[in-house]
Design an enzyme around this catalytic site. Structure first.
Site, PDB file in Angstrom:
ATOM      1  N   GLU A  53       0.810  -1.216   0.000  1.00 15.93           N
ATOM      2  CA  GLU A  53       0.000   0.000   0.000  1.00 15.93           C
ATOM      3  C   GLU A  53       0.839   1.260   0.000  1.00 15.93           C
ATOM      4  O   GLU A  53       0.499   2.249  -0.633  1.00 15.93           O
ATOM      5  CB  GLU A  53      -0.957   0.000   1.196  1.00 15.93           C
ATOM      6  CG  GLU A  53      -2.170   0.889   1.046  1.00 15.93           C
ATOM      7  CD  GLU A  53      -1.887   2.378   1.215  1.00 15.93           C
ATOM      8  OE1 GLU A  53      -2.642   3.204   0.656  1.00 15.93           O
ATOM      9  OE2 GLU A  53      -0.914   2.717   1.934  1.00 15.93           O
ATOM     10  N   ASP A  54       1.955   1.231   0.711  1.00 15.73           N
ATOM     11  CA  ASP A  54       2.840   2.394   0.729  1.00 15.73           C
ATOM     12  C   ASP A  54       4.277   1.902   0.797  1.00 15.73           C
ATOM     13  O   ASP A  54       4.557   0.780   1.253  1.00 15.73           O
ATOM     14  CB  ASP A  54       2.520   3.298   1.919  1.00 15.73           C
ATOM     15  CG  ASP A  54       3.023   4.720   1.721  1.00 15.73           C
ATOM     16  OD1 ASP A  54       3.466   5.057   0.602  1.00 15.73           O
ATOM     17  OD2 ASP A  54       2.964   5.514   2.676  1.00 15.73           O
ATOM     18  N   HIS A 115      -0.575   0.875   7.252  1.00 14.55           N
ATOM     19  CA  HIS A 115      -1.152   1.654   6.151  1.00 14.55           C
ATOM     20  C   HIS A 115      -0.044   2.559   5.607  1.00 14.55           C
ATOM     21  O   HIS A 115       0.945   2.091   5.078  1.00 14.55           O
ATOM     22  CB  HIS A 115      -2.362   2.424   6.691  1.00 14.55           C
ATOM     23  CG  HIS A 115      -3.294   2.930   5.652  1.00 14.55           C
ATOM     24  ND1 HIS A 115      -4.547   3.423   5.950  1.00 14.55           N
ATOM     25  CD2 HIS A 115      -3.167   3.066   4.313  1.00 14.55           C
ATOM     26  CE1 HIS A 115      -5.144   3.804   4.839  1.00 14.55           C
ATOM     27  NE2 HIS A 115      -4.320   3.612   3.832  1.00 14.55           N
ATOM     28  N   ILE A 117       3.282   4.966   5.483  1.00 20.59           N
ATOM     29  CA  ILE A 117       4.553   4.954   6.209  1.00 20.59           C
ATOM     30  C   ILE A 117       5.405   6.147   5.786  1.00 20.59           C
ATOM     31  O   ILE A 117       5.206   6.731   4.722  1.00 20.59           O
ATOM     32  CB  ILE A 117       5.342   3.645   5.982  1.00 20.59           C
ATOM     33  CG1 ILE A 117       5.736   3.497   4.507  1.00 20.59           C
ATOM     34  CG2 ILE A 117       4.543   2.437   6.453  1.00 20.59           C
ATOM     35  CD1 ILE A 117       6.616   2.276   4.225  1.00 20.59           C
ATOM     36  N   ASN A 168      -4.629   8.121   7.386  1.00 15.24           N
ATOM     37  CA  ASN A 168      -4.352   7.413   6.147  1.00 15.24           C
ATOM     38  C   ASN A 168      -2.859   7.384   5.850  1.00 15.24           C
ATOM     39  O   ASN A 168      -2.284   6.331   5.632  1.00 15.24           O
ATOM     40  CB  ASN A 168      -5.118   8.070   4.993  1.00 15.24           C
ATOM     41  CG  ASN A 168      -5.006   7.317   3.687  1.00 15.24           C
ATOM     42  OD1 ASN A 168      -3.922   7.153   3.132  1.00 15.24           O
ATOM     43  ND2 ASN A 168      -6.142   6.849   3.181  1.00 15.24           N
ATOM     44  N   ASP A 169      -2.236   8.562   5.863  1.00 14.91           N
ATOM     45  CA  ASP A 169      -0.832   8.658   5.501  1.00 14.91           C
ATOM     46  C   ASP A 169      -0.150   9.710   6.365  1.00 14.91           C
ATOM     47  O   ASP A 169      -0.810  10.584   6.959  1.00 14.91           O
ATOM     48  CB  ASP A 169      -0.696   9.016   4.016  1.00 14.91           C
ATOM     49  CG  ASP A 169       0.704   8.756   3.469  1.00 14.91           C
ATOM     50  OD1 ASP A 169       1.476   8.025   4.121  1.00 14.91           O
ATOM     51  OD2 ASP A 169       1.033   9.288   2.392  1.00 14.91           O
ATOM     52  N   ASN A 224      -5.760  11.972   1.455  1.00 16.22           N
ATOM     53  CA  ASN A 224      -5.113  10.676   1.293  1.00 16.22           C
ATOM     54  C   ASN A 224      -3.596  10.805   1.424  1.00 16.22           C
ATOM     55  O   ASN A 224      -3.082  11.008   2.511  1.00 16.22           O
ATOM     56  CB  ASN A 224      -5.527  10.071  -0.052  1.00 16.22           C
ATOM     57  CG  ASN A 224      -5.318   8.582  -0.111  1.00 16.22           C
ATOM     58  OD1 ASN A 224      -4.256   8.072   0.224  1.00 16.22           O
ATOM     59  ND2 ASN A 224      -6.333   7.853  -0.548  1.00 16.22           N
ATOM     60  N   ASP A 269      -3.794   8.848  -4.999  1.00 14.17           N
ATOM     61  CA  ASP A 269      -3.578   8.164  -3.721  1.00 14.17           C
ATOM     62  C   ASP A 269      -2.268   8.650  -3.097  1.00 14.17           C
ATOM     63  O   ASP A 269      -2.134   9.821  -2.773  1.00 14.17           O
ATOM     64  CB  ASP A 269      -3.607   6.650  -3.945  1.00 14.17           C
ATOM     65  CG  ASP A 269      -3.927   5.867  -2.687  1.00 14.17           C
ATOM     66  OD1 ASP A 269      -3.320   6.143  -1.638  1.00 14.17           O
ATOM     67  OD2 ASP A 269      -4.767   4.956  -2.731  1.00 14.17           O
ATOM     68  N   ASN A 270      -1.280   7.789  -2.974  1.00 12.58           N
ATOM     69  CA  ASN A 270      -0.031   8.180  -2.309  1.00 12.58           C
ATOM     70  C   ASN A 270       0.890   8.959  -3.237  1.00 12.58           C
ATOM     71  O   ASN A 270       0.946   8.704  -4.436  1.00 12.58           O
ATOM     72  CB  ASN A 270       0.695   6.939  -1.784  1.00 12.58           C
ATOM     73  CG  ASN A 270      -0.019   6.321  -0.604  1.00 12.58           C
ATOM     74  OD1 ASN A 270      -0.560   7.034   0.240  1.00 12.58           O
ATOM     75  ND2 ASN A 270      -0.040   5.006  -0.546  1.00 12.58           N
TER      76      ASN A 270
END
Length: 355
Positions: A53-54, A115, A117, A168-169, A224, A269-270
């Site tokens: 995810e990250d 989630h 990082i 989330n981040d 996000n 997203d990221n």
């Protein structure tokens, strides 16, 4: 007369719900299909089957990867297994991943659910890894010290706060200092679902330090990914359901001043920032409906965009990779290292490609 009033009320409610549903579909980009954009010499990363995810890449080529996320409303191929932090050495010719052992901790590993990082390297070259964790679908931030020789993470602290309810981040600006996106205003999944459906745009970004915690930006429709420029002067925030990336100036007192926003035809997203060029690399969901309502026969597509010269009046936006989900499902992150890009997903596989 009473029946007429009731009929009028029901009609107004149905009209309101219809308008919200139309808006909901638009915000999810429900009808978009991707035009494929390929990269040369792509290979799946060995050992990643349930998401990346990250990820964060250190200057020496070591990459930290969060895997195994369980998130309300999102598919998981291992719903009963805890998540992990993986390490990958991008200097190797054929890099694979290994699981980093978590030690010295009262952290409940059976409910570890990583989630977003972020890393911070101190003046003495100590590397700290900050991890958003969702034990039992709550939100904490776990602080680790990376021990390279032992290939382990020494758990130092669990951070909880009332302004960190749906994290989330994060982007670290010190060993215990960070900005965090909260993708929802509410912590309860039921209220979160209504918050998203109604488009309330109540999510926000908080600044955390041991001495000071406060909201520094708000009014987002699902805040996000978050990242920072190489010189530390600008903070970038992805607003998933508004299809925007916002640029903020970071002030000396840690407040943020809005500078500009960029619009996209995808759910951003990221965000990863190239430490050499300052370019933004963004993992995206072309069609959010396929992410939140998973169908194995019609899987979510993947997309990676690159943003050059974001601080200028005319930034250059390039779709670097796009695929309909037959290869890679649900891209969330992409980061570059020496002519290659590592691409992660929320619950699927990961790709390592030449540029």
């Amino acid at each position: 007369m009473a029946r007429l009033l009731l009929l009028t009320f029901v009609g107004l409610v149905l009209a309101l719900l219809r308008d919200h549903h139309s808006s909901y579909q638009k915000r999810l980009n429900a009808f978009r299909e991707v035009t494929p954009v390929e990269l040369p010499n792509c290979n799946f990363v060995k050992g990643i089957e349930v998401g990346a995810e990250d990820l964060e890449i250190l200057p020496n080529g070591l990459a930290f990867i969060s895997t195994g996320l369980k998130y309300p409303g999102i598919k998981s191929f291992e719903p009963d297994k805890p998540g992990k932090i993986l390490l990958m050495d991008l200097k190797e010719d054929d890099p694979a991943v290994l699981e980093l052992k978590i030690i010295g901790s009262k952290l409940e590993l059976s409910s570890f659910n990583p989630h977003g990082i972020s890393t911070f390297t101190d003046e003495d070259n100590t590397v700290y890894l900050l991890v958003v964790n969702h034990p039992d679908f709550k939100s904490t931030v776990e602080l680790f010290k990376f021990q390279e020789e032992e290939k382990s993470l020494l758990h130092l602290k669990t951070i909880r706060h009332k302004l960190l309810l749906s994290v989330n981040d994060i982007v670290a600006v010190g060993p215990e200092h960070f900005y965090a996106t909260n993708d929802h205003y509410f912590a309860d999944p039921y209220f979160q679902s209504w918050e998203v459906y109604l488009g309330l745009a109540w999510s926000y970004v908080a600044y955390y330090s041991p001495e000071d915690v406060r909201v520094v930006a708000e009014g987002f429709d699902f805040a996000n990914g978050i990242s920072i420029s190489p010189d530390g002067k600008y903070v970038y925030i992805a607003e998933l359901l508004a299809h925007k990336i916002h640029v903020y100036e970071k002030n000396a007192n840690w407040t943020l001043t809005p500078l500009k926003s960029l619009d996209f035809d995808t759910l951003v997203d990221n965000i990863s920032v190239d430490p050499v060029t300052g370019d933004l690399w963004v993992g995206c969901h072309p069609n959010g409906m396929k992410i939140f309502f998973y169908d194995s026969e019609n899987p979510p597509a993947s997309e990676v965009i690159r943003i050059q010269n974001i601080l200028t009046e005319e930034p250059t936006v390039t779709v670097v990779y796009a695929e309909n989900g037959s290869v890679l499902q649900g891209t969330t992150v992409a980061s570059v290292y020496k002519g290659k890009v590592l691409i992660g997903t929320v619950f699927h596989k990961a790709l390592y490609c030449e540029l």
